[in-house]
Write an enzyme that holds these catalytic residues in place. Structure first.
Site, mmCIF file in Angstrom:
data_model
loop_
_atom_site.group_PDB
_atom_site.id
_atom_site.type_symbol
_atom_site.label_atom_id
_atom_site.label_comp_id
_atom_site.label_asym_id
_atom_site.label_seq_id
_atom_site.Cartn_x
_atom_site.Cartn_y
_atom_site.Cartn_z
ATOM 1 N N ARG A 1 -16.714 1.352 -19.827
ATOM 2 C CA ARG A 1 -17.033 0.318 -18.833
ATOM 3 C C ARG A 1 -18.526 0.275 -18.503
ATOM 4 N NH1 ARG A 1 -11.593 -0.201 -15.389
ATOM 5 N NH2 ARG A 1 -10.266 -0.459 -17.194
ATOM 6 N N ASP B 1 -10.599 -7.403 -1.072
ATOM 7 C CA ASP B 1 -10.799 -6.534 -2.233
ATOM 8 C C ASP B 1 -12.270 -6.139 -2.277
ATOM 9 O OD1 ASP B 1 -8.974 -5.953 -4.941
ATOM 10 O OD2 ASP B 1 -11.118 -5.763 -5.270
HETATM 11 C C1 LIG Z 1 -4.462 -2.233 -9.659
HETATM 12 S S1 LIG Z 1 -5.192 -3.477 -8.626
HETATM 13 C C2 LIG Z 1 -3.806 -3.757 -7.520
HETATM 14 C C3 LIG Z 1 -3.664 -5.206 -7.092
HETATM 15 C C4 LIG Z 1 -2.496 -5.503 -6.177
HETATM 16 N N1 LIG Z 1 -2.603 -4.763 -4.902
HETATM 17 C C5 LIG Z 1 -1.169 -5.205 -6.830
HETATM 18 O O1 LIG Z 1 -0.553 -4.172 -6.487
HETATM 19 O O2 LIG Z 1 -0.726 -5.987 -7.663
HETATM 20 C C6 LIG Z 1 -6.281 -2.460 -7.610
HETATM 21 C C7 LIG Z 1 -7.344 -3.249 -6.832
HETATM 22 O O3 LIG Z 1 -7.928 -2.369 -5.861
HETATM 23 C C8 LIG Z 1 -9.278 -2.762 -5.661
HETATM 24 N N2 LIG Z 1 -9.953 -1.648 -4.977
HETATM 25 C C9 LIG Z 1 -10.227 -0.410 -5.461
HETATM 26 N N3 LIG Z 1 -10.832 0.328 -4.520
HETATM 27 C C10 LIG Z 1 -10.949 -0.452 -3.404
HETATM 28 C C11 LIG Z 1 -11.479 -0.248 -2.112
HETATM 29 N N4 LIG Z 1 -12.029 0.914 -1.749
HETATM 30 N N5 LIG Z 1 -11.421 -1.254 -1.223
HETATM 31 C C12 LIG Z 1 -10.870 -2.453 -1.572
HETATM 32 N N6 LIG Z 1 -10.343 -2.718 -2.789
HETATM 33 C C13 LIG Z 1 -10.388 -1.726 -3.698
HETATM 34 C C14 LIG Z 1 -9.752 -3.053 -7.078
HETATM 35 O O4 LIG Z 1 -10.886 -3.905 -7.091
HETATM 36 C C15 LIG Z 1 -8.493 -3.732 -7.682
HETATM 37 O O5 LIG Z 1 -8.591 -5.141 -7.591
#
Ligand SMILES: C[S@@+](CC[C@H](N)C(=O)[O-])C[C@H]1O[C@@H](n2cnc3c(N)ncnc32)[C@H](O)[C@@H]1O
Length: 183
Positions: A32, A142
């Site tokens: 990445r 997010d």
């Molecule tokens: C695997 S996706 C999950 C999306 C959705 N909640 C679902 O379960 O389908 C994880 C998301 O968490 C976000 N993320 C990671 N760390 C974060 C943080 N500290 N605060 C806010 N968002 C975060 C990432 O950008 C990503 O879009």
């Protein structure tokens, strides 16, 4: 990648997002990082780390978090959670509300990725609450600006909406999304 560079990236990512990168994630981080380095026209990790340390490189640090985070999502992913809201939480809360009282449902899709979870939540609330006496709203956040752009645009393939969306849910539009790290 040198240990000291990996340690620097790991600490930076953890401090900004609370995403923990252990040694098993080294390959993923290298891949990445490669994208960001190409975008910056760099071929040395050490140089890229130096760039990230510069106070004025706030945008690049944000892009690095974007590149590292995994945004896997789809409509009604973890379907049991939506069923729980629809079949238990909403009926129990409305049954407990005083006859003359006022109740509003505020739901939060924290780490909403490209919006599918937030819209799934909205469809779930609408399926029970629209046309009734209780208003509702969904907030979605997010850490990644890139996925929030997709969420705000809210243009999804019909097949993506249809494939996991239960019959009782109606596709909706009109939510707002914001960048807000949950840590
Ligand atoms: C695997 S996706 C999950 C999306 C959705 N909640 C679902 O379960 O389908 C994880 C998301 O968490 C976000 N993320 C990671 N760390 C974060 C943080 N500290 N605060 C806010 N968002 C975060 C990432 O950008 C990503 O879009």
């Amino acid at each position: 990648m040198k240990d000291s560079d990996f340690e620097f990236i790991r600490t930076l990512v953890y401090e900004r997002s609370r995403i923990s990168l252990d040694d098993r994630k080294r390959e993923l981080v290298t891949a990445r990082l490669g994208k960001r380095m190409r975008a910056q026209g760099m071929d040395s990790v050490a140089d890229y780390c130096r760039l990230l340390r510069a106070p004025e490189q706030e945008d690049e640090r944000a892009r690095l978090i974007d590149a590292i985070s995994t945004n896997h999502t789809f409509f009604f992913r973890e379907r049991a959670h939506f069923d729980l809201v629809r079949d238990h939480i909403i009926p129990e809360m409305t049954a407990r509300a005083p006859a003359e009282g006022w109740l509003r449902f505020d739901a939060w899709s924290a780490a909403c990725s490209s919006g599918e979870e937030a819209y799934s939540l909205a469809m779930t609330l609408a399926s029970r609450l629209d046309g009734g006496r209780w208003p509702w709203q969904v907030e979605a956040t997010d850490i990644s600006h890139r996925v929030l752009e997709t969420a705000t645009r809210a243009i999804y393939r019909e097949s993506a909406v249809a494939s996991h969306t239960p019959d009782w849910a109606m596709p909706l539009t009109g939510l707002t999304f914001s960048s807000h790290p949950e840590c």
